[in-house]
Design a protein around this motif. Structure first.
Motif, PDB file in Angstrom:
ATOM      1  N   GLN A 104      22.875   1.060  -4.804  1.00  0.00           N
ATOM      2  CA  GLN A 104      22.215  -0.184  -5.209  1.00  0.00           C
ATOM      3  C   GLN A 104      23.148  -1.376  -5.023  1.00  0.00           C
ATOM      4  N   GLN A 105      24.434  -1.200  -5.275  1.00  0.00           N
ATOM      5  CA  GLN A 105      25.394  -2.291  -5.118  1.00  0.00           C
ATOM      6  C   GLN A 105      25.684  -2.568  -3.648  1.00  0.00           C
ATOM      7  N   GLN A 106      25.581  -1.522  -2.804  1.00  0.00           N
ATOM      8  CA  GLN A 106      25.909  -1.692  -1.391  1.00  0.00           C
ATOM      9  C   GLN A 106      24.805  -2.405  -0.615  1.00  0.00           C
ATOM     10  N   ARG A 107      23.576  -2.166  -0.971  1.00  0.00           N
ATOM     11  CA  ARG A 107      22.469  -2.621  -0.127  1.00  0.00           C
ATOM     12  C   ARG A 107      22.153  -4.089  -0.323  1.00  0.00           C
ATOM     13  N   LYS A 108      21.508  -4.663   0.704  1.00  0.00           N
ATOM     14  CA  LYS A 108      20.879  -5.965   0.563  1.00  0.00           C
ATOM     15  C   LYS A 108      19.709  -5.800  -0.387  1.00  0.00           C
ATOM     16  N   GLN A 109      19.513  -6.736  -1.249  1.00  0.00           N
ATOM     17  CA  GLN A 109      18.503  -6.602  -2.280  1.00  0.00           C
ATOM     18  C   GLN A 109      17.101  -6.743  -1.699  1.00  0.00           C
ATOM     19  N   LEU A 110      16.263  -5.754  -1.944  1.00  0.00           N
ATOM     20  CA  LEU A 110      14.842  -5.845  -1.631  1.00  0.00           C
ATOM     21  C   LEU A 110      14.118  -6.205  -2.920  1.00  0.00           C
ATOM     22  N   GLY A 111      13.445  -7.348  -2.907  1.00  0.00           N
ATOM     23  CA  GLY A 111      12.813  -7.819  -4.128  1.00  0.00           C
ATOM     24  C   GLY A 111      11.479  -7.167  -4.416  1.00  0.00           C
ATOM     25  N   GLN A 112      10.742  -6.779  -3.350  1.00  0.00           N
ATOM     26  CA  GLN A 112       9.429  -6.199  -3.598  1.00  0.00           C
ATOM     27  C   GLN A 112       9.100  -5.169  -2.529  1.00  0.00           C
ATOM     28  N   ILE A 113       8.540  -4.050  -2.964  1.00  0.00           N
ATOM     29  CA  ILE A 113       8.097  -2.985  -2.070  1.00  0.00           C
ATOM     30  C   ILE A 113       6.572  -2.908  -2.164  1.00  0.00           C
ATOM     31  N   PHE A 114       5.898  -3.129  -1.053  1.00  0.00           N
ATOM     32  CA  PHE A 114       4.439  -3.016  -0.998  1.00  0.00           C
ATOM     33  C   PHE A 114       4.094  -1.577  -0.605  1.00  0.00           C
ATOM     34  N   VAL A 115       3.605  -0.799  -1.537  1.00  0.00           N
ATOM     35  CA  VAL A 115       3.260   0.602  -1.300  1.00  0.00           C
ATOM     36  C   VAL A 115       1.782   0.680  -0.930  1.00  0.00           C
ATOM     37  N   VAL A 116       1.517   1.172   0.266  1.00  0.00           N
ATOM     38  CA  VAL A 116       0.142   1.290   0.758  1.00  0.00           C
ATOM     39  C   VAL A 116      -0.199   2.765   0.886  1.00  0.00           C
ATOM     40  N   SER A 117      -1.151   3.210   0.079  1.00  0.00           N
ATOM     41  CA  SER A 117      -1.588   4.598   0.130  1.00  0.00           C
ATOM     42  C   SER A 117      -2.608   4.786   1.249  1.00  0.00           C
ATOM     43  N   HIS A 118      -2.507   5.899   1.939  1.00  0.00           N
ATOM     44  CA  HIS A 118      -3.402   6.174   3.061  1.00  0.00           C
ATOM     45  C   HIS A 118      -3.344   7.657   3.369  1.00  0.00           C
ATOM     46  N   THR A 119      -4.135   8.079   4.327  1.00  0.00           N
ATOM     47  CA  THR A 119      -3.984   9.391   4.944  1.00  0.00           C
ATOM     48  C   THR A 119      -4.174   9.182   6.436  1.00  0.00           C
ATOM     49  N   HIS A 120      -3.290   9.725   7.234  1.00  0.00           N
ATOM     50  CA  HIS A 120      -3.465   9.604   8.688  1.00  0.00           C
ATOM     51  C   HIS A 120      -4.434  10.695   9.109  1.00  0.00           C
ATOM     52  N   TRP A 121      -5.634  10.275   9.537  1.00  0.00           N
ATOM     53  CA  TRP A 121      -6.698  11.252   9.734  1.00  0.00           C
ATOM     54  C   TRP A 121      -7.030  11.433  11.207  1.00  0.00           C
ATOM     55  N   ASP A 122      -6.347  12.407  11.839  1.00  0.00           N
ATOM     56  CA  ASP A 122      -6.782  12.863  13.154  1.00  0.00           C
ATOM     57  C   ASP A 122      -8.091  13.605  12.946  1.00  0.00           C
ATOM     58  N   ARG A 123      -9.143  13.121  13.557  1.00  0.00           N
ATOM     59  CA  ARG A 123     -10.476  13.683  13.302  1.00  0.00           C
ATOM     60  C   ARG A 123     -10.582  15.124  13.791  1.00  0.00           C
ATOM     61  N   GLU A 124      -9.827  15.457  14.810  1.00  0.00           N
ATOM     62  CA  GLU A 124      -9.767  16.815  15.347  1.00  0.00           C
ATOM     63  C   GLU A 124      -8.397  16.957  16.015  1.00  0.00           C
ATOM     64  N   TRP A 125      -7.841  18.155  15.908  1.00  0.00           N
ATOM     65  CA  TRP A 125      -6.510  18.351  16.494  1.00  0.00           C
ATOM     66  C   TRP A 125      -6.191  19.847  16.488  1.00  0.00           C
ATOM     67  N   TYR A 126      -5.414  20.307  15.476  1.00  0.00           N
ATOM     68  CA  TYR A 126      -5.107  21.723  15.404  1.00  0.00           C
ATOM     69  C   TYR A 126      -6.211  22.495  14.688  1.00  0.00           C
ATOM     70  N   GLN A 127      -7.210  21.784  14.190  1.00  0.00           N
ATOM     71  CA  GLN A 127      -8.469  22.363  13.741  1.00  0.00           C
ATOM     72  C   GLN A 127      -9.590  21.582  14.413  1.00  0.00           C
ATOM     73  N   ASP A 128     -10.776  22.165  14.421  1.00  0.00           N
ATOM     74  CA  ASP A 128     -11.884  21.434  15.014  1.00  0.00           C
ATOM     75  C   ASP A 128     -12.418  20.395  14.031  1.00  0.00           C
ATOM     76  N   PHE A 129     -13.342  19.578  14.517  1.00  0.00           N
ATOM     77  CA  PHE A 129     -13.843  18.461  13.719  1.00  0.00           C
ATOM     78  C   PHE A 129     -14.444  18.917  12.399  1.00  0.00           C
ATOM     79  N   GLN A 130     -15.289  19.938  12.416  1.00  0.00           N
ATOM     80  CA  GLN A 130     -15.957  20.328  11.178  1.00  0.00           C
ATOM     81  C   GLN A 130     -14.971  20.882  10.155  1.00  0.00           C
ATOM     82  N   SER A 131     -13.943  21.568  10.605  1.00  0.00           N
ATOM     83  CA  SER A 131     -12.928  22.062   9.669  1.00  0.00           C
ATOM     84  C   SER A 131     -12.175  20.903   9.038  1.00  0.00           C
ATOM     85  N   PHE A 132     -11.802  19.925   9.871  1.00  0.00           N
ATOM     86  CA  PHE A 132     -11.129  18.755   9.317  1.00  0.00           C
ATOM     87  C   PHE A 132     -12.072  17.956   8.414  1.00  0.00           C
ATOM     88  N   ARG A 133     -13.361  17.914   8.767  1.00  0.00           N
ATOM     89  CA  ARG A 133     -14.278  17.154   7.912  1.00  0.00           C
ATOM     90  C   ARG A 133     -14.410  17.789   6.537  1.00  0.00           C
TER      91      ARG A 133
END
Length: 924
Positions: free
Chosen positions: A4-33
């Motif tokens: 904490q003493q070493q770093r440049k001070q960050l006054g505010q952290i904007f936390v954005v909740s999400h999910t990265h949703w590949d609609r189909e990939w290592y499972q098919d669409f209906q499984s992911f749905r």
């Protein structure tokens, strides 16, 4: 000293909740749905029950809403309430697409769909260019985003990726700038998740407060080194990850235990608003961003997805050309003649197509069931597009005045490119049964009919094919389907078709009615119709007035430009190598035996030859290793034959050589390339990408320290060209996106035809990536004179090659329409609906406006690095014209000059969108 003493001070952290949703990939669409529905159920419950859980972002897409509500329609009002109140954000995309394997128009339509869906549901989409996991970024994305009122973008792959600043300016090809939010090169769009949530995954997410605070301190230190201000963005989510229900508690503890840093559950837009009040000097990154990954697999650009499962790319480009090049323009033109524009059908065709554009789908790097689902969507898009196009064609051709046809069989040729077709084309005539038999009999050596143009003048032609006793089916309105047997005669003729227009040719035959049979009996003309000649000038040489072609014994071509003297040889050589990679990467084994066609022998035959067109068949039998050896260090000792057949078409006075290559692929674990030694003296070359023609150097940068190997592969969506001071050479292709210009003595251009790959992500042995079976590829090449050929000339030429022409045959007599839409048949035999001037301006869209059924949208872009001017002249009177942004919101007006002309000036690489309103339909 503490972190904490070493770093440049960050006054505010904007936390954005999400999910990265590949609609189909290592499972098919209906499984992911299924997983999506469970995730969304929990999310909605949390939003209802926990006021401290303030916000969740739906991965920049609106399709997640659509997919969820199809299963949970009872939660629609609850979901929409959160979207309208801002506790949920979605869009701007319908689906988050790959940026190189789709057209510029597809990117625009994707955003148009996301915006219109959002507004229909009562909220504005997220105003951030969210492209968090795309395999590199194309040069026109800043302008595209700006066209939708988006001034920032969340970026990841393609940048240097070794401590890049968290904020930067990204400048597009036209000079448009976005504020770039560069993600963590190690943890990408999941820094909050991997720093603070993932370490506790094996402990059932039972958080130990002291460890949590220690990890938060490390995270703040890491982010402070990259931040250019005193605030930072942190993304709480990962691939297909459910919410953290204890987030409110976590942020409360972080706020209590990390003095000076305020943690807020927030949105990307709130972060950008705060950031803009703080930013100072930032580094500017210009144009395309495709730098190989420097220090980790997560930051790779995975260039070889350009050639994975190439059949998907071919289907996709075919559908894009069908919709933007044919169905939309001709539905627009038919609407000016009285047929309603079929917007709902075309929107549905686009929806099926866009669902195939996420990067794990179109890139060909998913499991085989995913890509099988894609084939269904392509088929639906194509069926809808072809259906609407057929209705438009039938409507226009069916309303051509019978007096213009003089009672003869007619064939109507349609041109959907922005320049006239003035050269040899192939046309299929649908003639009454048995009428074609005497027409082409060897005894006659000619035909018993003539072809007349729209002015009634005879046109030379050459019969190149006949299909006897073919069945033609149609359905008259209010009647059951009918069918009749016909003869199909394919002819090559010197066509003259206006840009965005049609022309009519009639078949002049001697005929009389057979009593009581309603059919035609054809009497042979006194003198047969013959157009004799050949383009063959020596046993192995052909000339068409522009070019000279000669075959070598190994099947490669020697080409000479008869006008400029330019000459090259070795064209169409094949190169086959091993590939032990996957849908993402080409990987060569240690022992990578390379097989070249240049040391073999070929069989050459003449399919047809005449004064207008020659088709040559080149057959090769490549003997190659059957697959990779079991230890994957070399190719197998067993060899099999890989048959490759190429049909080469040479047309009279045409500088473009058209090719179709057929491969019967029974070989596994390999890559097949096609080579064009250009012998053009230049260190620069160019490839087409969405709304751009990107200049590149044959000298590769030094990426030797990057973890991702660079092999000089670049994206090309249909055009690769190299030009020197005296000569130039261009390659056109359909659905082939992986290109290369080698830094060798002959400046060899290379197109990857396909890759056969074994491995599938998280799969136990899917085999679809091997592409076993029959594969077909279409491409063309031409020399050009740099002194009189602009980039716009080449792009328009490539556009014409990709679109080709289309035809409709019309029998003599009244037309039996399949719809209620009918008007007086008074259209001329030849007509153009839109005229464009300006050699550098390329039309990309002609369609009905999104929000106004009474207006057209015409979009074009400037291919030059300088300001370009031109004009648009529709056939019908324009009563009002505006310039709009890509969201089709008005940004200015345009004066309609005398002669119904609209002047257009475009800045370098600028995309221009026009909205036009017309008066009453013209009396033809």
């Amino acid at each position: 000293m503490t972190l904490q003493q070493q770093r440049k001070q960050l006054g505010q952290i904007f936390v954005v909740s999400h999910t990265h949703w590949d609609r189909e990939w290592y499972q098919d669409f209906q499984s992911f749905r299924t997983r999506l529905v469970h995730m969304m159920d929990e999310l909605l419950d949390r939003l209802r029950e926990d006021a401290s859980y303030r916000h969740f972002m739906l991965d920049g897409q609106t399709i997640m809403i659509e997919d969820y509500l199809q299963i949970r329609p009872e939660r629609k009002e609850e979901l929409l309430k959160h979207l309208q109140e801002g506790r949920l954000t979605a869009g701007p995309w319908y689906v988050m697409p790959d940026e190189f394997l789709v057209s510029g128009e597809s990117l625009v339509r994707n955003l148009l769909t996301g915006f219109r869906q959002s507004r229909k549901m009562g909220f504005e989409p997220m105003k951030s260019g969210y492209v968090n996991d795309i395999f590199g970024h194309n040069s026109q994305m800043p302008q595209i985003f700006q066209g939708f009122g988006i001034d920032n973008a969340v970026l990841f792959r393609g940048f240097y990726g070794n401590g890049d600043p968290a904020e930067l300016w990204w400048e597009g090809a036209d000079g448009s700038q976005l504020l770039g939010l560069k993600l963590d090169e190690d943890r990408s769009y999941s820094d909050f998740y991997f720093f603070l949530r993932w370490p506790f995954v094996d402990r059932g997410f039972q958080y130990e407060e002291e460890e949590l605070i220690e990890r938060a301190e490390a995270m703040l230190d890491y982010k402070a080194k990259r931040a250019t201000t005193d605030i930072a963005l942190s993304l709480d989510g990962c691939d297909h990850i459910e919410i953290e229900p204890n987030l409110g508690w976590m942020l409360e503890r972080l706020n209590d235990r990390t003095p000076g840093a305020a943690w807020a559950h927030s949105t990307i837009e709130a972060y950008v608003a705060a950031l803009r009040t703080r930013i100072g000097e930032l580094e500017v990154f210009k144009g395309e961003q495709r730098m190989p990954g420097y220090n980790g697999v997560n930051n790779m650009v995975l260039a070889n997805v350009l050639s994975s499962r190439v059949h998907l790319k071919q289907h996709n480009q075919h559908c894009e050309n069908l919709l933007t090049g044919w169905a939309e323009p001709w539905s627009s033109f038919a609407s000016r003649e009285g047929r309603p524009y079929p917007k709902a059908f075309l929107d549905q065709a686009w929806k099926h197509l866009l669902e195939n554009h996420p990067h794990d789908s179109i890139c060909g790097c998913s499991i085989t069931p995913v890509h099988e689902d894609m084939l269904y969507r392509f088929a639906q898009s194509r069926s809808l597009g072809e259906g609407m196009l057929a209705e438009a064609f039938n409507y226009v051709s069916g309303h051509i005045a019978e007096t213009a046809l003089e009672g003869r069989h007619a064939v109507v040729l349609f041109n959907s490119s922005q320049r006239p077709v003035d050269g040899v084309v192939q046309v299929e005539l649908e003639l009454p049964l048995n009428s074609a038999v005497p027409a082409i009999s060897p005894q006659i050596g000619g035909t018993n009919f003539r072809l007349l143009d729209s002015e009634g003048e005879a046109v030379p032609f050459q019969v190149v094919g006949v299909k006897k006793q073919s069945m033609k089916r149609w359905r008259p309105y209010r009647d059951l389907p009918r069918g009749e047997q016909i003869d199909r005669v394919t002819v090559a003729l010197k066509g003259d078709i206006p840009a965005f227009g049609y022309t009519t040719y009639t078949v002049d035959m001697q005929a009389s009615e057979l009593p009581g049979k309603g059919e035609y009996a054809f009497r042979r003309a006194a003198e047969p119709v013959r157009y004799v000649g050949s383009q063959q000038t020596a046993p192995n040489v052909w000339e068409n007035g522009k070019l000279r072609l000669e075959f070598a014994a190994n099947g490669t071509l020697l080409l000479r430009d008869l006008e400029t003297g330019y000459e090259t040889e070795g064209l169409l050589a094949l190169e086959d190598q091993a590939d032990i990679g996957d849908g993402w990467q080409y990987i060569a084994p240690v022992g990578n035996e390379t097989v070249s066609s240049t040391v073999g022998r070929a069989s050459v035959s003449v399919v047809h030859d005449g004064p207008l067109e020659t088709c040559l068949r080149l057959a090769l039998q490549l003997e190659v290793p059957e697959e990779i050896a079991s230890d994957r260090t070399k190719r197998s000792d067993k060899r099999i034959v890989l048959p490759v057949t190429t049909y080469i078409t040479l047309r009279k006075d045409d500088p473009v050589i058209r090719c179709r290559t057929v491969v019967d692929n029974g070989v596994r674990d390999h890559r097949l390339k096609l080579l064009f030694p250009t012998r053009v003296d230049s260190d620069r070359y160019y490839t087409g990408t969405p709304f751009d023609l990107v200049e590149r150097s044959v000298q590769l940068p030094d990426y030797s320290r990057h973890i991702e190997k660079d092999s000089g592969i670049v994206p090309s969506n249909g055009l690769l060209a190299i030009r020197g001071e005296r000569h130039g050479f261009a390659v056109y292709s359909k659905g082939l996106y992986e290109a290369q210009l080698r830094n060798d003595r002959t400046r060899t251009a290379a197109l990857t035809l396909y890759r056969s790959t074994r491995d599938e992500v998280l799969s136990d042995g899917g085999d679809g990536g091997q592409l076993l079976g029959r594969l077909e590829f279409e491409y063309a090449f031409r020399p050009f004179n740099p002194a009189d050929t602009s980039w716009g000339d080449l792009l328009a030429d490539q556009q014409q090659f990709s679109l080709g022409i289309r035809t409709v045959n019309r029998k003599p007599g009244p037309v039996a329409f399949e719809t209620l839409h009918r008007r007086e048949s008074n259209l001329p035999a030849r007509h153009a609906y839109l005229n464009l001037t300006g050699s550098d301006l390329i039309v990309s869209a002609c369609k009905q406006a999104e929000d106004d059924a009474g207006a057209w949208i015409v979009r074009l872009w400037n291919s030059a690095n300088r300001e370009s001017s031109g004009s648009i002249q529709p056939a019908d009177a324009v009563i009002k014209a505006e310039r709009t942004n890509l969201d089709e919101q008005t940004v200015g007006t345009i004066r309609v000059e005398q002669g119904n002309i609209l002047r257009v000036t475009a800045k370098p690489k600028e995309i221009v969108t026009l909205k036009l309103w017309f008066g009453l339909q013209k009396e033809r």
